[in-house]
Design a protein around this motif. Structure first.
Motif, PDB file in Angstrom:
ATOM      1  N   VAL A  60      13.054 -51.625  65.052  1.00  0.00           N
ATOM      2  CA  VAL A  60      13.427 -50.305  65.523  1.00  0.00           C
ATOM      3  C   VAL A  60      14.841 -50.332  66.067  1.00  0.00           C
ATOM      4  CG1 VAL A  60      12.828 -48.428  67.089  1.00  0.00           C
ATOM      5  CG2 VAL A  60      11.021 -49.857  66.132  1.00  0.00           C
ATOM      6  N   LEU A  61      15.645 -49.352  65.696  1.00  0.00           N
ATOM      7  CA  LEU A  61      16.980 -49.210  66.252  1.00  0.00           C
ATOM      8  C   LEU A  61      17.030 -47.936  67.070  1.00  0.00           C
ATOM      9  CD1 LEU A  61      19.208 -49.996  63.161  1.00  0.00           C
ATOM     10  CD2 LEU A  61      18.504 -51.569  64.944  1.00  0.00           C
ATOM     11  N   GLY A  62      17.717 -47.975  68.203  1.00  0.00           N
ATOM     12  CA  GLY A  62      18.057 -46.755  68.910  1.00  0.00           C
ATOM     13  C   GLY A  62      16.947 -46.088  69.663  1.00  0.00           C
ATOM     14  N   CYS A  63      15.883 -46.792  70.071  1.00  0.00           N
ATOM     15  CA  CYS A  63      14.789 -46.155  70.793  1.00  0.00           C
ATOM     16  C   CYS A  63      14.974 -46.226  72.301  1.00  0.00           C
ATOM     17  CB  CYS A  63      13.449 -46.793  70.415  1.00  0.00           C
ATOM     18  SG  CYS A  63      12.894 -46.338  68.762  1.00  0.00           S
ATOM     19  N   GLY A  64      16.189 -46.468  72.762  1.00  0.00           N
ATOM     20  CA  GLY A  64      16.392 -46.643  74.188  1.00  0.00           C
ATOM     21  C   GLY A  64      16.595 -45.361  74.958  1.00  0.00           C
ATOM     22  N   VAL A  65      16.823 -44.217  74.293  1.00  0.00           N
ATOM     23  CA  VAL A  65      17.012 -42.956  74.985  1.00  0.00           C
ATOM     24  C   VAL A  65      15.651 -42.413  75.389  1.00  0.00           C
ATOM     25  CG1 VAL A  65      17.948 -40.626  74.820  1.00  0.00           C
ATOM     26  CG2 VAL A  65      19.107 -42.522  73.678  1.00  0.00           C
ATOM     27  N   ALA A  66      15.447 -42.211  76.693  1.00  0.00           N
ATOM     28  CA  ALA A  66      14.117 -41.897  77.208  1.00  0.00           C
ATOM     29  C   ALA A  66      13.508 -40.687  76.526  1.00  0.00           C
ATOM     30  CB  ALA A  66      14.192 -41.674  78.715  1.00  0.00           C
ATOM     31  N   ARG A  67      14.306 -39.627  76.316  1.00  0.00           N
ATOM     32  CA  ARG A  67      13.753 -38.402  75.771  1.00  0.00           C
ATOM     33  C   ARG A  67      13.198 -38.592  74.370  1.00  0.00           C
ATOM     34  NH1 ARG A  67      16.831 -32.548  75.010  1.00  0.00           N
ATOM     35  NH2 ARG A  67      14.971 -31.388  74.429  1.00  0.00           N
ATOM     36  N   SER A  68      13.764 -39.524  73.622  1.00  0.00           N
ATOM     37  CA  SER A  68      13.374 -39.670  72.222  1.00  0.00           C
ATOM     38  C   SER A  68      12.543 -40.921  71.955  1.00  0.00           C
ATOM     39  CB  SER A  68      14.614 -39.695  71.341  1.00  0.00           C
ATOM     40  OG  SER A  68      15.440 -40.793  71.684  1.00  0.00           O
ATOM     41  N   GLN A  69      12.148 -41.650  72.988  1.00  0.00           N
ATOM     42  CA  GLN A  69      11.402 -42.882  72.758  1.00  0.00           C
ATOM     43  C   GLN A  69      10.087 -42.620  72.027  1.00  0.00           C
ATOM     44  OE1 GLN A  69      11.048 -44.720  76.617  1.00  0.00           O
ATOM     45  NE2 GLN A  69      12.838 -46.023  76.292  1.00  0.00           N
ATOM     46  N   ALA A  70       9.366 -41.593  72.437  1.00  0.00           N
ATOM     47  CA  ALA A  70       8.065 -41.322  71.820  1.00  0.00           C
ATOM     48  C   ALA A  70       8.212 -40.956  70.352  1.00  0.00           C
ATOM     49  CB  ALA A  70       7.348 -40.204  72.579  1.00  0.00           C
ATOM     50  N   SER A  71       9.190 -40.101  70.026  1.00  0.00           N
ATOM     51  CA  SER A  71       9.367 -39.715  68.625  1.00  0.00           C
ATOM     52  C   SER A  71       9.831 -40.899  67.795  1.00  0.00           C
ATOM     53  CB  SER A  71      10.358 -38.558  68.512  1.00  0.00           C
ATOM     54  OG  SER A  71      11.647 -38.954  68.928  1.00  0.00           O
ATOM     55  N   CYS A  72      10.672 -41.758  68.379  1.00  0.00           N
ATOM     56  CA  CYS A  72      11.154 -42.935  67.661  1.00  0.00           C
ATOM     57  C   CYS A  72       9.999 -43.869  67.336  1.00  0.00           C
ATOM     58  CB  CYS A  72      12.212 -43.637  68.501  1.00  0.00           C
ATOM     59  SG  CYS A  72      12.969 -45.062  67.705  1.00  0.00           S
ATOM     60  N   ALA A  73       9.145 -44.099  68.326  1.00  0.00           N
ATOM     61  CA  ALA A  73       7.997 -44.973  68.100  1.00  0.00           C
ATOM     62  C   ALA A  73       7.064 -44.385  67.052  1.00  0.00           C
ATOM     63  CB  ALA A  73       7.252 -45.199  69.413  1.00  0.00           C
ATOM     64  N   TYR A  74       6.830 -43.092  67.134  1.00  0.00           N
ATOM     65  CA  TYR A  74       5.970 -42.443  66.141  1.00  0.00           C
ATOM     66  C   TYR A  74       6.589 -42.537  64.749  1.00  0.00           C
ATOM     67  CZ  TYR A  74       3.190 -38.990  63.696  1.00  0.00           C
ATOM     68  OH  TYR A  74       2.379 -38.378  62.780  1.00  0.00           O
ATOM     69  N   ALA A  75       7.883 -42.254  64.664  1.00  0.00           N
ATOM     70  CA  ALA A  75       8.556 -42.296  63.367  1.00  0.00           C
ATOM     71  C   ALA A  75       8.467 -43.677  62.747  1.00  0.00           C
ATOM     72  CB  ALA A  75      10.016 -41.873  63.521  1.00  0.00           C
ATOM     73  N   ASP A  76       8.615 -44.725  63.559  1.00  0.00           N
ATOM     74  CA  ASP A  76       8.563 -46.053  62.976  1.00  0.00           C
ATOM     75  C   ASP A  76       7.157 -46.432  62.561  1.00  0.00           C
ATOM     76  OD1 ASP A  76      10.560 -48.087  62.304  1.00  0.00           O
ATOM     77  OD2 ASP A  76       9.216 -49.421  63.419  1.00  0.00           O
ATOM     78  N   SER A  77       6.155 -45.920  63.270  1.00  0.00           N
ATOM     79  CA  SER A  77       4.789 -46.175  62.820  1.00  0.00           C
ATOM     80  C   SER A  77       4.527 -45.497  61.479  1.00  0.00           C
ATOM     81  CB  SER A  77       3.781 -45.706  63.874  1.00  0.00           C
ATOM     82  OG  SER A  77       3.758 -44.301  63.986  1.00  0.00           O
ATOM     83  N   VAL A  78       5.106 -44.303  61.283  1.00  0.00           N
ATOM     84  CA  VAL A  78       5.016 -43.629  59.984  1.00  0.00           C
ATOM     85  C   VAL A  78       5.737 -44.450  58.917  1.00  0.00           C
ATOM     86  CG1 VAL A  78       5.775 -41.591  58.678  1.00  0.00           C
ATOM     87  CG2 VAL A  78       4.734 -41.309  60.934  1.00  0.00           C
ATOM     88  N   ARG A  79       6.934 -44.922  59.254  1.00  0.00           N
ATOM     89  CA  ARG A  79       7.707 -45.717  58.296  1.00  0.00           C
ATOM     90  C   ARG A  79       6.918 -46.925  57.810  1.00  0.00           C
ATOM     91  NH1 ARG A  79      10.628 -50.169  57.959  1.00  0.00           N
ATOM     92  NH2 ARG A  79      10.215 -50.775  60.119  1.00  0.00           N
ATOM     93  N   LEU A  80       6.296 -47.625  58.744  1.00  0.00           N
ATOM     94  CA  LEU A  80       5.538 -48.822  58.373  1.00  0.00           C
ATOM     95  C   LEU A  80       4.272 -48.473  57.608  1.00  0.00           C
ATOM     96  CD1 LEU A  80       6.083 -50.755  61.700  1.00  0.00           C
ATOM     97  CD2 LEU A  80       6.898 -51.473  59.455  1.00  0.00           C
ATOM     98  N   ALA A  81       3.564 -47.459  58.065  1.00  0.00           N
ATOM     99  CA  ALA A  81       2.308 -47.092  57.406  1.00  0.00           C
ATOM    100  C   ALA A  81       2.527 -46.594  55.985  1.00  0.00           C
ATOM    101  CB  ALA A  81       1.580 -46.032  58.237  1.00  0.00           C
ATOM    102  N   TYR A  82       3.684 -45.965  55.744  1.00  0.00           N
ATOM    103  CA  TYR A  82       3.964 -45.396  54.431  1.00  0.00           C
ATOM    104  C   TYR A  82       4.932 -46.253  53.612  1.00  0.00           C
ATOM    105  CZ  TYR A  82       1.357 -41.229  55.646  1.00  0.00           C
ATOM    106  OH  TYR A  82       0.348 -40.369  55.979  1.00  0.00           O
ATOM    107  N   HIS A  83       5.193 -47.456  54.090  1.00  0.00           N
ATOM    108  CA  HIS A  83       5.980 -48.444  53.339  1.00  0.00           C
ATOM    109  C   HIS A  83       7.370 -47.912  52.961  1.00  0.00           C
ATOM    110  CE1 HIS A  83       1.639 -49.321  52.545  1.00  0.00           C
ATOM    111  NE2 HIS A  83       2.040 -50.481  53.042  1.00  0.00           N
ATOM    112  N   ILE A  84       8.040 -47.298  53.947  1.00  0.00           N
ATOM    113  CA  ILE A  84       9.394 -46.793  53.754  1.00  0.00           C
ATOM    114  C   ILE A  84      10.358 -47.856  54.286  1.00  0.00           C
ATOM    115  CG2 ILE A  84      11.025 -44.961  54.309  1.00  0.00           C
ATOM    116  CD1 ILE A  84       8.581 -43.155  54.864  1.00  0.00           C
TER     117      ILE A  84
END
Length: 363
Positions: free
Chosen positions: A16-40
Motif C-alpha cells: 500500500v502506498l499513501g495510506c498515511g492521511v487519516a481522513r483517507s486511511q479507511a478508503s485506502c485500506a478498502y481499495a487495496d482489499s478490492v485490488r487484491l481480491a480482484y487481482h488488479i
C-alpha cells in the motif's frame, strides 16, 4: 459476482502506498482489499472537487511481477477517456476561431470526397465529436484494414484509414441518433490538424503544458519501461511493443497521463461548469458534457433519478488498462479510477470501489 462486503486481508500482506492521511486511511485500506481480491496489479484513484483533492491513492505494483512497486506519478493509458481531451481541445480551437463546430470534413479534405459514400457528404466537426456522423464501428481489434494495407508514416496511415471508413456502409443509428465509433474521432483529429497546421500530438502537448499537464501517447512503457505495464484479459503483463492500430486511434483513445495530472484535467471541467475557469465560458463547458442526450462531446451523460444530479462519465479500455471517470455537476465531485489491467475481474473491482467511494464521499 463478488459481494461488496469482501473481508479485509491481513495488513501485513498488503502493498500500500499513501495510506498515511487519516481522513483517507479507511478508503485506502478498502481499495487495496478490492485490488487484491480482484487481482488488479496496480490501482489508482482520486476523489476531487473544483478546488481540491479529497482523496488520492496509488496502490500495488506496476506489473504482475515482484520488484515493481507502484509510484504516485505512474502513468496510465486513458483509452476512450482521450475523447474528452480531444473535444475540449476542439472547443478551445473553436473559441480561437481556428475552426467551427459546423466546418464540414470535406471542406478540409476535398480530395477524399469523390471516393466517399454520399451519406457522409454533410458530416462536420460537431457530428464527429458527438457520435452522430454515421461512420462504421471500429476498434483496434478489427482485422480490416490491416497494418500492411496502410502505408506511409502514422499521419499518412490515419488519412488512409479515414478514406477507408468513408467508403464503408454507414452504421445503423441508435436511440437519439447515436452512431458510436472511434472512426468519428479519427476524422475529428485530422480536422484539428488540418485547421491548425500542427500535429495532434503537438496540439495536445502544448495545451497540456499550458495547464501544467504532461500528456504522453501510447502505452506508458513504450517510452519508459519503468512505467506501469498493461495486462491483457488473461492477466499477463504486456511488454513494450508498438501497436500501429492504437496509433491510428490517436485522437480517439491513445493518450497516457499520471493520476495527479489527470486530476488537473478533470478539475478544469468542474471549475468550468461553475464559471471559475477562464479558458472557456461555463455554457460551453456545460455543452461539452451535457449539451446532447446520452453522449455530448467526449462524454456520456445521464440525469440521476434519485438525486437529479447531472453526471458525465466515460470509460477507457484498449485491452490492457481500464480508466473510469465520473463528473457530478451539482455535487461538485469527480471520481477517477485507473487500473493497469483489463480483465472482467478488474472491471468488477472498479465498480465495487466506485460505489464505496460514492457512499463515503457523496454523489
Amino acid at each position: 459476482m463478488h459481494d461488496w462486503r469482501i473481508p479485509f486481508l491481513a495488513i501485513s500482506s498488503w502493498v500500500v502506498l499513501g495510506c498515511g492521511v487519516a481522513r483517507s486511511q479507511a478508503s485506502c485500506a478498502y481499495a487495496d482489499s478490492v485490488r487484491l481480491a480482484y487481482h488488479i496489479p496496480e490501482l489508482a484513484y482520486a476523489v476531487v472537487t473544483a478546488g481540491g483533492v479529497i482523496d488520492m491513492q496509488t496502490l500495488g505494483n506496476q506489473r504482475q511481477q515482484p520488484g515493481y512497486p507502484a509510484k504516485p506519478t505512474d502513468r496510465f493509458h486513458l483509452g476512450s477517456n482521450t475523447k474528452a481531451i480531444t473535444a475540449l481541445l476542439a472547443a478551445e480551437l473553436v473559441e480561437a476561431g481556428k475552426i467551427s463546430w459546423d466546418t464540414p470534413f470535406f471542406a478540409l479534405f476535398p480530395e477524399l470526397q469523390s471516393a466517399s459514400r454520399r451519406g457522409y457528404r454533410a458530416i462536420a466537426l460537431r457530428q464527429l465529436l458527438t457520435f452522430r456522423a454515421g461512420l462504421p464501428a471500429y476498434t483496434y481489434t478489427f482485422a480490416s484494414p490491416s497494418p500492411d494495407e496502410l502505408t506511409g508514416d502514422e499521419a499518412a496511415q490515419r488519412l488512409a484509414l479515414a478514406r477507408y471508413f468513408l467508403a464503408q456502409p454507414p452504421m445503423r443509428r441508435q436511440a437519439h441518433g447515436l452512431t458510436p465509433s472511434n472512426a468519428d474521432y479519427v476524422l475529428a483529429g485530422l480536422m484539428l490538424e488540418k485547421a491548425t497546421g500542427r500535429s495532434y500530438q503537438d496540439l495536445v502537448t502544448a495545451w497540456g503544458q499550458a495547464h501544467g499537464i504532461a500528456f504522453g501517447f501510447g502505452y506508458p512503457n513504450l517510452t519508459d519501461p519503468a512505467q506501469p505495464w498493461g495486462h491483457n484479459p488473461a492477466g499477463e503483463p504486456l511488454p513494450p511493443v508498438p501497436n500501429p492500430k492504437l496509433s491510428w486511434l490517436l485522437s480517439a483513445g491513445n493518450i497516457n497521463v499520471s493520476l495527479p495530472d489527470y486530476v488537473k484535467f478533470v478539475q478544469l471541467q468542474l471549475r468550468g461548469l461553475r464559471g471559475e475557469e477562464a479558458g472557456l465560458p461555463a455554457a460551453t463547458v456545460h455543452e461539452l458534457l451535457f449539451g446532447l442526450p446520452v453522449f455530448a462531446y467526449g462524454w456520456f451523460n445521464r440525469l440521476e433519478a434519485d438525486t437529479q444530479h447531472h453526471v458525465a462519465y466515460n470509460e477507457g479500455n484498449a485491452g490492457a488498462f481500464i480508466t473510469r471517470v465520473q463528473v457530478i455537476q451539482e455535487a461538485d465531485r469527480a471520481y477517477i479510477l485507473f487500473a493497469n489491467s483489463a480483465t472482467p475481474e478488474t472491471a468488477a473491482g472498479l465498480t465495487m470501489l466506485q460505489a464505496y467511494l460514492q457512499r463515503r464521499y457523496g454523489r
